[in-house]
Motif scaffolding. Structure first.
Motif, PDB file in Angstrom:
ATOM      1  N   PHE A 120       0.815  -1.218   0.000  1.00  0.00           N
ATOM      2  CA  PHE A 120       0.000   0.000   0.000  1.00  0.00           C
ATOM      3  C   PHE A 120       0.852   1.272   0.000  1.00  0.00           C
ATOM      4  O   PHE A 120       0.352   2.342  -0.365  1.00  0.00           O
ATOM      5  N   MET A 121       2.121   1.157   0.381  1.00  0.00           N
ATOM      6  CA  MET A 121       2.976   2.347   0.499  1.00  0.00           C
ATOM      7  C   MET A 121       3.054   3.210  -0.757  1.00  0.00           C
ATOM      8  O   MET A 121       3.099   4.440  -0.660  1.00  0.00           O
ATOM      9  N   PRO A 122       3.073   2.637  -1.976  1.00  0.00           N
ATOM     10  CA  PRO A 122       3.107   3.516  -3.161  1.00  0.00           C
ATOM     11  C   PRO A 122       1.955   4.500  -3.238  1.00  0.00           C
ATOM     12  O   PRO A 122       2.079   5.546  -3.886  1.00  0.00           O
ATOM     13  N   MET A 123       0.830   4.197  -2.572  1.00  0.00           N
ATOM     14  CA  MET A 123      -0.291   5.131  -2.589  1.00  0.00           C
ATOM     15  C   MET A 123       0.044   6.442  -1.876  1.00  0.00           C
ATOM     16  O   MET A 123      -0.593   7.463  -2.099  1.00  0.00           O
ATOM     17  N   ALA A 124       1.053   6.400  -1.009  1.00  0.00           N
ATOM     18  CA  ALA A 124       1.472   7.606  -0.292  1.00  0.00           C
ATOM     19  C   ALA A 124       2.331   8.517  -1.156  1.00  0.00           C
ATOM     20  O   ALA A 124       2.646   9.640  -0.766  1.00  0.00           O
ATOM     21  N   ILE A 125       2.731   8.014  -2.332  1.00  0.00           N
ATOM     22  CA  ILE A 125       3.587   8.778  -3.239  1.00  0.00           C
ATOM     23  C   ILE A 125       2.716   9.489  -4.265  1.00  0.00           C
ATOM     24  O   ILE A 125       1.763   8.913  -4.790  1.00  0.00           O
ATOM     25  N   SER A 126       3.024  10.715  -4.553  1.00  0.00           N
ATOM     26  CA  SER A 126       2.262  11.452  -5.558  1.00  0.00           C
ATOM     27  C   SER A 126       2.535  10.882  -6.943  1.00  0.00           C
ATOM     28  O   SER A 126       3.540  10.217  -7.181  1.00  0.00           O
ATOM     29  N   MET A 127       1.614  11.144  -7.861  1.00  0.00           N
ATOM     30  CA  MET A 127       1.791  10.695  -9.251  1.00  0.00           C
ATOM     31  C   MET A 127       3.063  11.277  -9.858  1.00  0.00           C
ATOM     32  O   MET A 127       3.759  10.622 -10.627  1.00  0.00           O
ATOM     33  N   LEU A 128       3.364  12.515  -9.510  1.00  0.00           N
ATOM     34  CA  LEU A 128       4.567  13.163 -10.021  1.00  0.00           C
ATOM     35  C   LEU A 128       5.809  12.403  -9.571  1.00  0.00           C
ATOM     36  O   LEU A 128       6.694  12.080 -10.376  1.00  0.00           O
ATOM     37  N   ALA A 129       5.885  12.097  -8.272  1.00  0.00           N
ATOM     38  CA  ALA A 129       7.047  11.373  -7.747  1.00  0.00           C
ATOM     39  C   ALA A 129       7.137   9.981  -8.341  1.00  0.00           C
ATOM     40  O   ALA A 129       8.232   9.503  -8.697  1.00  0.00           O
ATOM     41  N   ALA A 130       5.986   9.304  -8.467  1.00  0.00           N
ATOM     42  CA  ALA A 130       5.985   7.964  -9.060  1.00  0.00           C
ATOM     43  C   ALA A 130       6.448   8.013 -10.514  1.00  0.00           C
ATOM     44  O   ALA A 130       7.174   7.126 -10.979  1.00  0.00           O
ATOM     45  N   GLY A 131       6.035   9.050 -11.235  1.00  0.00           N
ATOM     46  CA  GLY A 131       6.482   9.196 -12.616  1.00  0.00           C
ATOM     47  C   GLY A 131       7.984   9.369 -12.723  1.00  0.00           C
ATOM     48  O   GLY A 131       8.636   8.781 -13.588  1.00  0.00           O
ATOM     49  N   ILE A 132       8.565  10.182 -11.830  1.00  0.00           N
ATOM     50  CA  ILE A 132      10.017  10.388 -11.842  1.00  0.00           C
ATOM     51  C   ILE A 132      10.731   9.081 -11.500  1.00  0.00           C
ATOM     52  O   ILE A 132      11.743   8.719 -12.125  1.00  0.00           O
ATOM     53  N   ILE A 133      10.205   8.346 -10.521  1.00  0.00           N
ATOM     54  CA  ILE A 133      10.808   7.058 -10.133  1.00  0.00           C
ATOM     55  C   ILE A 133      10.829   6.101 -11.319  1.00  0.00           C
ATOM     56  O   ILE A 133      11.866   5.501 -11.640  1.00  0.00           O
ATOM     57  N   PHE A 134       9.692   5.964 -11.992  1.00  0.00           N
ATOM     58  CA  PHE A 134       9.624   4.996 -13.083  1.00  0.00           C
ATOM     59  C   PHE A 134      10.298   5.496 -14.355  1.00  0.00           C
ATOM     60  O   PHE A 134      10.674   4.687 -15.206  1.00  0.00           O
ATOM     61  N   ARG A 135      10.469   6.791 -14.483  1.00  0.00           N
ATOM     62  CA  ARG A 135      11.269   7.293 -15.616  1.00  0.00           C
ATOM     63  C   ARG A 135      12.704   6.801 -15.464  1.00  0.00           C
ATOM     64  O   ARG A 135      13.378   6.447 -16.448  1.00  0.00           O
ATOM     65  N   LEU A 136      13.187   6.747 -14.213  1.00  0.00           N
ATOM     66  CA  LEU A 136      14.525   6.213 -13.954  1.00  0.00           C
ATOM     67  C   LEU A 136      14.543   4.689 -14.056  1.00  0.00           C
ATOM     68  O   LEU A 136      15.503   4.108 -14.556  1.00  0.00           O
ATOM     69  N   VAL A 137      13.481   4.036 -13.572  1.00  0.00           N
ATOM     70  CA  VAL A 137      13.413   2.570 -13.645  1.00  0.00           C
ATOM     71  C   VAL A 137      13.496   2.096 -15.083  1.00  0.00           C
ATOM     72  O   VAL A 137      14.153   1.098 -15.395  1.00  0.00           O
ATOM     73  N   TYR A 138      12.862   2.824 -16.011  1.00  0.00           N
ATOM     74  CA  TYR A 138      12.808   2.410 -17.411  1.00  0.00           C
ATOM     75  C   TYR A 138      13.939   2.993 -18.258  1.00  0.00           C
ATOM     76  O   TYR A 138      13.879   2.920 -19.493  1.00  0.00           O
ATOM     77  N   GLU A 139      14.947   3.557 -17.629  1.00  0.00           N
ATOM     78  CA  GLU A 139      16.100   4.085 -18.391  1.00  0.00           C
ATOM     79  C   GLU A 139      16.699   2.979 -19.268  1.00  0.00           C
ATOM     80  O   GLU A 139      16.825   1.828 -18.852  1.00  0.00           O
ATOM     81  N   GLN A 140      17.104   3.344 -20.486  1.00  0.00           N
ATOM     82  CA  GLN A 140      17.676   2.368 -21.415  1.00  0.00           C
ATOM     83  C   GLN A 140      19.016   1.833 -20.935  1.00  0.00           C
ATOM     84  O   GLN A 140      19.316   0.646 -21.093  1.00  0.00           O
ATOM     85  N   ASP A 141      19.823   2.684 -20.305  1.00  0.00           N
ATOM     86  CA  ASP A 141      21.147   2.277 -19.835  1.00  0.00           C
ATOM     87  C   ASP A 141      21.002   1.309 -18.655  1.00  0.00           C
ATOM     88  O   ASP A 141      20.459   1.677 -17.617  1.00  0.00           O
ATOM     89  N   PRO A 142      21.485   0.051 -18.780  1.00  0.00           N
ATOM     90  CA  PRO A 142      21.361  -0.908 -17.675  1.00  0.00           C
ATOM     91  C   PRO A 142      22.066  -0.462 -16.401  1.00  0.00           C
ATOM     92  O   PRO A 142      21.741  -0.950 -15.318  1.00  0.00           O
TER      93      PRO A 142
END
Length: 427
Positions: A102-124
């Motif tokens: 449930f903890m991700p619900m405490a994160i704003s959409m903006l913060a989650a977007g920044i997190i996953f923008r880094l998660v999906y980076e092309q560089d391994p």
């Protein structure tokens, strides 16, 4: 007295009605009105703005993506929430697990977007998704060799077909073959590579050394194995006669290799496979995968919401029904499918409808995660509403038409939800 009570009731309701009219009714009415005018707002456009929604390619992509979002995201989130809620009932640390999910619900959409923008980076080395993917790939497939390695002009190697390198002279038994290269980055060198050394002559065989002809700090000599130079462990060497490979070998940790007598009189070749670029994983934010990738980030956030609501409904399920089914011989899957899920149907409907309304308005994640080059492919109606209304070439008429379309899409879902709630109240 009755008239006085009505006046008092209206007096209490009036502020709320004024706010409702100013903040909800008026904006909706004005959006509908504005949607029938052109970009400047001075000319009547009729239904041209609505026609453009279903004829302009970018907006059509947004409509298709919204359909995909509505079908996939709520379904997957609800299914995962149901699975988590049922399984955590029997786990000792179920409460802690629910808290983590449930903890991700405490994160704003903006913060989650920044997190996953880094998660999906092309560089391994930066993107977690590709780091995991590349790690799995390299476990089952041969890892990359020595990308960008090449010989110097003074080396006994020359460029061959397809990115390979071949020796300038034919191989002779008893004569050591030197295969020096440069251009290997330190992080591409095998961790267990050893200092290069000259191969021992072997009667009837072709022996040689493949090494990095570069001394850190300078001072080395070309075509000479210096003390600080490392062997190119694992590099593949082929003996080629008349265009056919007659023998092959791989260099050891010290760069030495040995080929059989059949390699006599052949040219030695370092095939292009040695120099291919390393596998860099999947382009998660490319045109084909950007929408599923963003939906994955949404599920990460909202599966916990679904789990908590379903777990609350599960707590009210009569345990005697479950136990009676088990006594009658039903297995756990049958209990889950025939008893638990039907009893949870009202809760599942609430979760599903809530998420459907939520994804129809999705904007933040798409705007943050999708790079500029793929934003048209990840486009959704809420994002297109923003771009049409506030972009560089803003068209408030088209933006208003899109907002009206969104309203029309939300209304059936809301009506279904209201009818369901009324049915529940009458029970």
């Amino acid at each position: 007295m009755t008239g006085t009570r009505k006046i008092i009731a209206v007096g209490f309701l009036l502020p709320a009605l004024v706010l409702l009219g100013a903040l909800v009714v008026y904006p909706i009415g004005y959006s509908v009105y504005r949607s029938f005018f052109d970009q400047s707002g001075s000319g009547f456009a009729g239904i041209d703005n609505y026609k453009e929604i279903f004829t302009e390619d970018t907006i059509l992509t947004a409509v298709k993506n919204n359909v995909l979002w509505v079908v996939v995201a709520p379904t997957v989130s609800t299914a995962l929430g149901l699975i988590f809620a049922v399984l955590t009932e029997r786990v000792r640390w179920g409460t802690a697990f629910k808290l983590i999910v449930f903890m991700p619900m405490a994160i704003s959409m903006l913060a989650a977007g920044i997190i996953f923008r880094l998660v999906y980076e092309q560089d391994p080395d930066r993107g977690v998704a590709n780091a995991v993917w590349v790690g799995v790939h390299d476990t089952f497939a041969e890892s990359a060799g020595f990308p960008k390695a090449r010989p110097l002009a003074v080396h006994p190697l020359t460029a061959g077909p397809g990115g390979s390198f071949v020796t300038k002279e034919l191989a002779t038994a008893g004569k050591q073959v030197q295969l020096p290269l440069i251009g290997v980055a330190p992080d591409k060198m095998p961790s267990d590579a050893e200092p290069a050394k000259a191969a021992r002559p072997d009667d009837g065989k072709i022996t040689g050394t493949a090494w990095l002809d570069f001394t850190k700090g300078g001072g080395g000599r070309p075509n000479t194995i210096d003390a600080k130079e490392l062997g190119l462990k694992g590099i593949k060497v082929e003996a080629v006669k008349d265009g056919e490979v007659v023998a092959s070998a791989r260099a050891g940790a010290d760069g030495t290799f040995s080929l059989p007598a059949s390699a006599e009189g052949a040219r030695l070749r370092l095939p292009a496979d040695n120099f291919r670029e390393p596998y860099n994983g999947v382009n998660w934010l490319g045109p084909s995968l950007v929408t599923p990738a963003i939906i994955g980030s949404y599920v990460w956030m909202w599966a916990g919401f679904a789990m908590v609501l379903i777990a609350a409904g599960l707590a009210s399920v009569p345990r005697e029904l479950l136990e009676a089914a088990r006594v009658d011989g039903a297995n756990e899957w049958q209990v889950f499918r025939r008893i638990t899920v039907p009893l949870l149907a009202p809760v599942l409907a609430v979760v599903l409808v809530t998420l459907m309304i939520n994804v129809l308005k999705i904007f933040d994640l798409v705007f943050i995660i999708a790079p500029g080059s793929a934003q048209d492919d990840a486009n959704v109606l809420a994002l297109q509403l923003y771009r049409s209304s506030f972009g560089t070439d803003s068209n408030l008429g088209l933006g208003s038409a899109i907002s009206v379309l969104l309203l029309l899409l939300v209304i059936p879902v809301m009506l279904f939800n209201i009818r369901r709630m009324r049915r529940e109240t009458r029970r």
